[in-house]
Every structure is written in C-alpha cells, then in structure tokens.
Design a protein around this motif. Structure first.
Motif, PDB file in Angstrom:
ATOM      1  N   ALA A 173       0.883  -1.273   0.114  1.00 56.99           N
ATOM      2  CA  ALA A 173       0.103   0.079   0.184  1.00 56.99           C
ATOM      3  C   ALA A 173       0.900   1.450   0.007  1.00 56.99           C
ATOM      4  O   ALA A 173       0.629   2.261  -0.781  1.00 56.99           O
ATOM      5  CB  ALA A 173      -0.962  -0.205   1.287  1.00 56.99           C
ATOM      6  N   ASN A 217       1.265   4.087  -2.663  1.00 60.19           N
ATOM      7  CA  ASN A 217       0.863   5.502  -2.429  1.00 60.19           C
ATOM      8  C   ASN A 217       1.729   6.188  -1.228  1.00 60.19           C
ATOM      9  O   ASN A 217       1.291   5.748  -0.185  1.00 60.19           O
ATOM     10  CB  ASN A 217      -0.651   5.522  -1.967  1.00 60.19           C
ATOM     11  N   VAL A 223      -8.053   5.424  -0.225  1.00 55.39           N
ATOM     12  CA  VAL A 223      -6.909   4.813   0.109  1.00 55.39           C
ATOM     13  C   VAL A 223      -6.450   4.304   1.645  1.00 55.39           C
ATOM     14  O   VAL A 223      -6.176   3.373   2.015  1.00 55.39           O
ATOM     15  CB  VAL A 223      -5.565   5.470  -0.390  1.00 55.39           C
TER      16      VAL A 223
END
Length: 145
Positions: A25, A29, A120
């Motif tokens: 993750a 990002n 996100v």
C-alpha cells in the motif's frame, strides 16, 4: 491481588501479512507512509493540505477541518512559531504560526476529506482491521492464544 496484563499476540503469519500489505500500500501511495510511519512525531498541516490537493487557502481550510474533526490543541496538534528566515520572508515578513498534527489527527482529517487519499486510507485500515479483528474479539472474550 494484582491482575496480570493480557497482551494480544498475533500469529507470525498475520503479522507478516499485515507487513506485506502495508509495504504494498505504501509503495503504491507514498502519502500513506507519511500518515502511518511508526514513530513519526507529527505531520505539518501545510504538508497535509498539499497532500490532499488543497484548493482553499490553508488557514481557512485548517480552521474548518479542526472544527469538523473536533481537534483539541495539546491533544491532536500543537502550534509553534516558524522563525526560519525563509518562512518569515515567504509570509510577508511576519513570523508564521505552524500546526504540528498528530498522526491520528492527520488520518482523521484525511478520512473527513473528499480526497482520493481518503479511499486509500480506508482500504488500508480496512485490511488491517480484517486481519486483526478475529484475534481482538477472542482476546476480549479471554480466549486469545
């Protein structure tokens, strides 16, 4: 008689799975690294404003999010004067006041935002919750192993 502390121990495969999902993750990002980096003492409100693609003027935006997220000075953020000559010059010769947000406050602000980063963050937190909740529930019932 003093009661012994009950610590939750997650199985190594769950810890490894969380770590792998966290790295994936965060590599996809980099803003997540800023929000969830262990040991990071604070996040500058101006940096967070930029991360979220802030359109409104920073102080107007910050005032609004502090109110809606119910942030409390000393608990969720601290104010300080930025006396760096570059900052003073950029602020028209006045010493600017800066806001250092806790990680929890920054995550809360992101969650309240309409930024793509909010999705996100929710996905990341949902993944961690899905992996740990069964163990937390067992621990709460006294059955943790």
């Amino acid at each position: 008689m003093q009661q012994e502390a009950n610590y939750l121990t997650l199985p190594p495969d769950v810890i490894a799975s969380i770590a792998a999902k966290r790295e994936t993750a965060m590599s996809e990002n980099p803003a997540l690294r800023v929000l969830f980096e262990p040991g990071k003492p604070s996040i500058d409100s101006r940096d967070l404003h930029r991360m979220l693609g802030g359109v409104r003027e920073h102080s107007t935006w910050l005032s609004g999010v502090m109110k809606s997220a119910r942030l409390v000075e000393g608990k969720h953020y601290t104010k300080y004067r930025d006396e760096d000559p570059t900052s003073v010059k950029a602020n028209g010769g006045k010493v600017p006041t800066r806001f250092a947000l806790t990680q929890a406050a920054a995550v809360k602000i992101v969650a309240f935002s309409k930024s793509p980063l909010a999705a996100v963050v929710f996905d990341y937190m949902d993944t961690v919750a899905a992996l740990t909740t069964p163990y937390l529930l067992r621990a709460a019932q006294g059955d943790a192993k």
